[in-house]
Design an enzyme around this catalytic site. Sequence first.
Site, PDB file in Angstrom:
ATOM      1  N   ASP A   1       1.208  -1.024  -0.157  1.00 35.66           N
ATOM      2  CA  ASP A   1       0.278   0.087   0.074  1.00 35.66           C
ATOM      3  C   ASP A   1       0.838   1.303   0.192  1.00 35.66           C
ATOM      4  O   ASP A   1       1.953   1.367   1.189  1.00 35.66           O
ATOM      5  CB  ASP A   1      -0.838  -0.160   0.833  1.00 35.66           C
ATOM      6  N   HIS A   2       1.297   2.041  -1.250  1.00 36.85           N
ATOM      7  CA  HIS A   2       2.596   3.059  -1.338  1.00 36.85           C
ATOM      8  C   HIS A   2       1.902   4.366  -0.180  1.00 36.85           C
ATOM      9  O   HIS A   2       2.721   4.888   0.031  1.00 36.85           O
ATOM     10  CB  HIS A   2       2.166   3.390  -1.857  1.00 36.85           C
TER      11      HIS A   2
ATOM     12  N   HIS B   1      -5.899   2.875   0.952  1.00 36.93           N
ATOM     13  CA  HIS B   1      -4.909   3.889   1.580  1.00 36.93           C
ATOM     14  C   HIS B   1      -5.670   4.763   2.512  1.00 36.93           C
ATOM     15  O   HIS B   1      -5.158   5.041   4.118  1.00 36.93           O
ATOM     16  CB  HIS B   1      -4.807   5.268   0.667  1.00 36.93           C
TER      17      HIS B   1
END
Length: 481
Positions: free
Chosen positions: A182-183, A245
């Site tokens: 999950d950047h 996010h």
Amino acid sequence: MIINQSCSMIIFGGTGDLTHRKLIPALYHLMYQEMLPEGFAVISVGRQKKNNEEYREELYQSVLKYSRFPMDKTIWDQLCEKIYYRAFSFDEGDGYESLKADLQQMDQVHHTRGNRLYYLAVSPENFAPIVEKLKEHGVTAKRGCWQRVVIEKPFGQDLASAQQLNNRIGKVFSEQDTYRIDHYLGKEMIQNIMVIRFANTIFEPLWNHQYIDHIQITAAETEGVGSRGGYYEKAGALRDMVQNHLLQLLAITAMEPPGKNEAEAIRDEKVKILKAIHFPKDSIVHQHVALGQYRGYHMEEKVSPQSTTETYVALKLFLDCDRWKGVPFYIRTGKKLQQKTSQVVIQFKQPDKTFYKECESGCNPNLLVIKIQPEEGTLLQFNAKKPGNLQQILPVGMNFCQNCNLENNSPEAYEKLLLDVMDGDASRFTRWDEVENAWRLIDEISSSCEAALVEEYLPGGWGPEGAQQLIERSGHRWWNL
Ligand code: BG6
């Protein structure tokens, strides 16, 4: 403990957008900062036919375009000679056989010690088949070294599909070796939320329902869906942004202090929050959710003219736990909005109104704003006396910006995350039970919202009218800071 980072990185989806825009520039940045391990090689796999030279030239152009550092040809050449391209279709057994041989050669030539980092930068329907083929052809069978898989989002489209995917991946890689990316978790300021909370004494004692009025979490974008209409039609803002996010941001903001600064302890606390999120059943759903679609979405590539997919969502959520009793968490995300910004706003309760008559109808609230992007920093707003003979109270702000100074070029999320995988540190990746509980909630919200109106909104604004009503109904307002 000596961490053995040396490895071969195998990128499935070597010609894709993610590889060009994020992964290779991130490797270049690491090389630039001398942070790549000594023993390192990349094998990029794609379907298009091309040779190593052609592929390297394309990557060079991408690094020129997307790097945060200037191009240094010597550094690029050092990285470039470690990158190889192999063309095969992901379902083709022979391709995996030659990959196995290539990897052995990497161990000889680039001293990668048998360690493998498999990066799945492909569309989700290929995740499980690739992993199964790796096993079938014995690519992952090596002993005495590490084998880790990195999986991009989306991890499933709902709880059932995520469970199926997880079962298939789990037959090849253990949970410990599965890195669901999950950047957002690699973004500097998201890592900083924990530091702000747990490395100071001035915030954590106030971090609860006694002092905090409500919390707002925003991820706003100015761009539309671009060329991703096909994927987005099935996802919508709820699955594309909230499931991962925004819920991760909420969990980090709301969690109890983990017993230790270690992956499992942090993730245990996040899971507790994901389980505690409470979404009301049907009758009052419209008071807790607002959906919108930007005008013109229908005209985007691969989007149905009748589409009711939401490109904006706002939610009002509560947590079933003592710390956050009665505190609303408002979250919102949307495309084609006025400004690109991601931030967490913590609004504190009003002080005793009777003390200053200037505050009888309410003083400006104290705010702590954690700015995630594009500006990275924090803003603390509090009240102070305006200098002068009249008694006037004004809000003032203490602003800390860590990237306003151009010298401070913050690392990209992928740099940190790739190093984490090489280090075997999974704290910034989502564990299965986090994914599972996030999907459980999203499935619940999405089935409650089936009949909810998807309101049109104009590009360049702050989303649908319903989102204003959602927050104003509780006497609050969105902070567009
Ligand atoms: C991705 C979503 O995960 O995050 C995209 O799929 C979105 O739709 C992107 O645009 C936003 O990321 P960032 O880092 O630009 O906020």
